[in-house]
Design a protein around this motif. Sequence first.
Motif, mmCIF file in Angstrom:
data_model
loop_
_atom_site.group_PDB
_atom_site.id
_atom_site.type_symbol
_atom_site.label_atom_id
_atom_site.label_comp_id
_atom_site.label_asym_id
_atom_site.label_seq_id
_atom_site.Cartn_x
_atom_site.Cartn_y
_atom_site.Cartn_z
ATOM 1 N N ASP A 141 38.825 51.534 40.948
ATOM 2 C CA ASP A 141 39.143 52.823 40.342
ATOM 3 C C ASP A 141 37.837 53.428 39.819
ATOM 4 O O ASP A 141 37.141 52.820 38.999
ATOM 5 N N ALA A 142 37.500 54.622 40.282
ATOM 6 C CA ALA A 142 36.227 55.249 39.906
ATOM 7 C C ALA A 142 36.130 55.448 38.402
ATOM 8 O O ALA A 142 35.027 55.493 37.844
ATOM 9 N N ARG A 143 37.267 55.548 37.729
ATOM 10 C CA ARG A 143 37.243 55.742 36.271
ATOM 11 C C ARG A 143 36.968 54.436 35.533
ATOM 12 O O ARG A 143 36.262 54.417 34.528
ATOM 13 N N ALA A 144 37.524 53.315 36.038
ATOM 14 C CA ALA A 144 37.425 52.033 35.329
ATOM 15 C C ALA A 144 36.183 51.243 35.719
ATOM 16 O O ALA A 144 35.646 50.489 34.911
ATOM 17 N N GLY A 145 35.722 51.383 36.956
ATOM 18 C CA GLY A 145 34.556 50.633 37.410
ATOM 19 C C GLY A 145 34.887 49.196 37.754
ATOM 20 O O GLY A 145 36.044 48.832 37.989
ATOM 21 N N LEU A 146 33.887 48.348 37.768
ATOM 22 C CA LEU A 146 34.008 46.950 38.180
ATOM 23 C C LEU A 146 34.636 46.131 37.054
ATOM 24 O O LEU A 146 34.089 46.042 35.962
ATOM 25 N N LEU A 147 35.794 45.507 37.323
ATOM 26 C CA LEU A 147 36.525 44.724 36.330
ATOM 27 C C LEU A 147 36.477 43.238 36.687
ATOM 28 O O LEU A 147 36.079 42.860 37.786
ATOM 29 N N GLU A 148 36.908 42.392 35.741
ATOM 30 C CA GLU A 148 36.891 40.946 35.993
ATOM 31 C C GLU A 148 37.782 40.580 37.173
ATOM 32 O O GLU A 148 37.425 39.735 37.988
ATOM 33 N N THR A 155 35.282 37.204 44.831
ATOM 34 C CA THR A 155 34.834 35.822 44.935
ATOM 35 C C THR A 155 35.783 34.996 45.781
ATOM 36 O O THR A 155 35.355 34.199 46.629
ATOM 37 N N ILE A 156 37.090 35.154 45.563
ATOM 38 C CA ILE A 156 38.071 34.421 46.368
ATOM 39 C C ILE A 156 37.949 34.800 47.837
ATOM 40 O O ILE A 156 37.985 33.937 48.723
ATOM 41 N N ALA A 157 37.792 36.091 48.108
ATOM 42 C CA ALA A 157 37.630 36.536 49.496
ATOM 43 C C ALA A 157 36.401 35.899 50.124
ATOM 44 O O ALA A 157 36.421 35.460 51.282
ATOM 45 N N SER A 158 35.319 35.813 49.369
ATOM 46 C CA SER A 158 34.100 35.198 49.875
ATOM 47 C C SER A 158 34.300 33.712 50.133
ATOM 48 O O SER A 158 33.871 33.177 51.165
ATOM 49 N N LEU A 159 34.969 33.012 49.198
ATOM 50 C CA LEU A 159 35.245 31.592 49.385
ATOM 51 C C LEU A 159 36.130 31.357 50.601
ATOM 52 O O LEU A 159 36.035 30.324 51.265
ATOM 53 N N MET A 160 37.000 32.319 50.913
ATOM 54 C CA MET A 160 37.876 32.212 52.076
ATOM 55 C C MET A 160 37.158 32.547 53.378
ATOM 56 O O MET A 160 37.798 32.649 54.429
ATOM 57 N N GLY A 161 35.866 32.737 53.310
ATOM 58 C CA GLY A 161 35.092 32.948 54.519
ATOM 59 C C GLY A 161 34.904 34.386 54.930
ATOM 60 O O GLY A 161 34.349 34.662 55.994
ATOM 61 N N ILE A 162 35.330 35.336 54.117
ATOM 62 C CA ILE A 162 35.171 36.751 54.451
ATOM 63 C C ILE A 162 33.742 37.166 54.146
ATOM 64 O O ILE A 162 33.246 36.971 53.031
ATOM 65 N N ARG A 163 33.079 37.743 55.141
ATOM 66 C CA ARG A 163 31.683 38.161 54.993
ATOM 67 C C ARG A 163 31.507 39.663 55.154
ATOM 68 O O ARG A 163 30.387 40.163 55.113
ATOM 69 N N GLN A 164 32.604 40.396 55.322
ATOM 70 C CA GLN A 164 32.544 41.851 55.459
ATOM 71 C C GLN A 164 33.405 42.485 54.360
ATOM 72 O O GLN A 164 34.604 42.204 54.272
ATOM 73 N N PHE A 165 32.784 43.321 53.546
ATOM 74 C CA PHE A 165 33.476 44.001 52.455
ATOM 75 C C PHE A 165 33.331 45.509 52.610
ATOM 76 O O PHE A 165 32.234 46.011 52.876
ATOM 77 N N VAL A 166 34.433 46.213 52.452
ATOM 78 C CA VAL A 166 34.395 47.660 52.286
ATOM 79 C C VAL A 166 34.682 47.936 50.819
ATOM 80 O O VAL A 166 35.778 47.622 50.328
ATOM 81 N N LEU A 167 33.703 48.470 50.114
ATOM 82 C CA LEU A 167 33.875 48.820 48.707
ATOM 83 C C LEU A 167 34.458 50.225 48.652
ATOM 84 O O LEU A 167 33.736 51.214 48.828
ATOM 85 N N ALA A 168 35.753 50.314 48.430
ATOM 86 C CA ALA A 168 36.438 51.604 48.407
ATOM 87 C C ALA A 168 36.490 52.107 46.965
ATOM 88 O O ALA A 168 37.315 51.641 46.172
ATOM 89 N N VAL A 169 35.595 53.018 46.625
ATOM 90 C CA VAL A 169 35.578 53.600 45.276
ATOM 91 C C VAL A 169 36.637 54.697 45.269
ATOM 92 O O VAL A 169 36.405 55.834 45.668
ATOM 93 N N ASN A 170 37.831 54.323 44.823
ATOM 94 C CA ASN A 170 39.013 55.173 44.931
ATOM 95 C C ASN A 170 39.147 56.114 43.724
ATOM 96 O O ASN A 170 38.500 55.919 42.700
ATOM 97 N N LYS A 171 39.989 57.114 43.902
ATOM 98 C CA LYS A 171 40.274 58.113 42.868
ATOM 99 C C LYS A 171 39.000 58.851 42.452
ATOM 100 O O LYS A 171 38.816 59.205 41.284
ATOM 101 N N ILE A 172 38.132 59.057 43.428
ATOM 102 C CA ILE A 172 36.875 59.756 43.152
ATOM 103 C C ILE A 172 37.127 61.185 42.715
ATOM 104 O O ILE A 172 36.308 61.800 42.004
#
Length: 493
Positions: A141-148, A155-172
């Motif tokens: 959420d563009a208003r809240a930013g990066l949360l825990e 981190t879980i996605a990375s541990l599961m072997g995912i190496r491609q991320f799309v950072l969707a900054v939503n509600k811009i």
Amino acid sequence: MNVATEAVGHGTATIIPFAEPGRPGRDTRPLRLITCGSVDDGKSTLIGRLLWDTKAVKEDQAASLKREGSRQNDLGLPDFALLLDGLQAEREQGITIDVAYRYFATDRRSFIVADTPGHEQYTRNMATGASTADLAVLLIDARAGLLEQTRRHATIASLMGIRQFVLAVNKIDLVGYSQFRFDEISAAFREFAKSLGPVKVTAIPMSALKGENVVHSANENMAWYEGPTLVETLELAPARSAQAGGFRLPVQRVARPGESFRGYQGTVAGGSVKPGDTVTILPSGETANVRQIVTFDQIRNAAVAGDAITLVLDRQVDVARGDMIVSLESPPMTGRAFTAKLVALQPDGIEPGKRYWLKSGSRRQRVTVEPQSALDLSSGQWNPALQLPMNAIGSVRLDFEELAIFDTYHDNRSTGAFILIDPETHNTIAGGMISARLETDALSDDGDRVLLSLPADLAEELLASDLLAAYRDRIKVRKVSADEAKAVFSTEE
């Protein structure tokens, strides 16, 4: 040419240029992806908008969605999240609880997308969706930013072997289409992503509700953004192949329809096989050649990862459910001690020294778990830890009573993954990924110990009795052959 993807890992960052859109031809391999992130960041709305704009919504679904007048927003648009949230509790509360899978396609590619919940109590459902994905769309959420919770899901996605991320900054749109805010969030996530290892991050500002930069570009409101839309990014993302590496067939069933036929059934978990190949049966170590590959309707010339087959060997060998048939040239790791990363999924967390059931494929074994460290999501550092509470991400040592068979999760998702089951409640208490094998003597340990040699059935009966109930977690059991036990006792003498 747009430059919008950044490869991040181990403290370095390298710009990777996108291929030009409009590349001819269609990729026949479906891309599996998940949407993840914190609560109310717009995950279900984003997928609903994807389905709507790619014409994947059937006419009756579209009509039903439009009739939901009470759920429409101030813009007069349908509540796209209703296309994903099928449970009554999800619709009543406006949240995602279970994982919802949907299929859609463009002219260039087909996709299987999993909508995963953002609430912390449903982290286990998010981990389930990530376990089969090639790419993660991480919403912020563009208003809240990066949360825990955003960091936890990444981190879980990375541990599961995912190496491609799309950072969707939503509600811009709710921050006035601010380029400064988009750049601020993108920089913060890329800094955090350095702790995830080598990953590719594509940052896209968007409004999922309005459909801006989802399927169609938003040049009018975001002229400052020159990167691809979400769909353009997904169309160019490579799918992970399970055919690399050695052949793996976890045996699920031994088929004996008659005296003249014996086949070993299962789903190929890695690599490929063809008649004439030499294979090894683990844990026995017996070798044989493949005589025939049979499916439900034909005899095959070859089989690859994902195929459900019956394997016929050229000679009689002792094979049972839970064994694994593997390539002779590229065998998996075998041992009685491994390191692993895991995610605790139940309120009681992981109890140090407790004996659990570990299930991987068709094989189930007794294991003792010793937590080593836990991930601090705020700093990205691994800190020493003796316990792992619910939703903690930790590194552990696994000690098995019998010989265990694994690949690292990095090499093979199927044979490197496992779940831990509480033997008393039968609840799944953790999901994990194998990191490495530990060199250790199965019968030695530090400190004063008493070594007992008992028949297997008597040992199981004794361990299950009330007599040892108070000391069960302090007892380590190792199953060995009679010859191995004699060798140990002769050494002691």
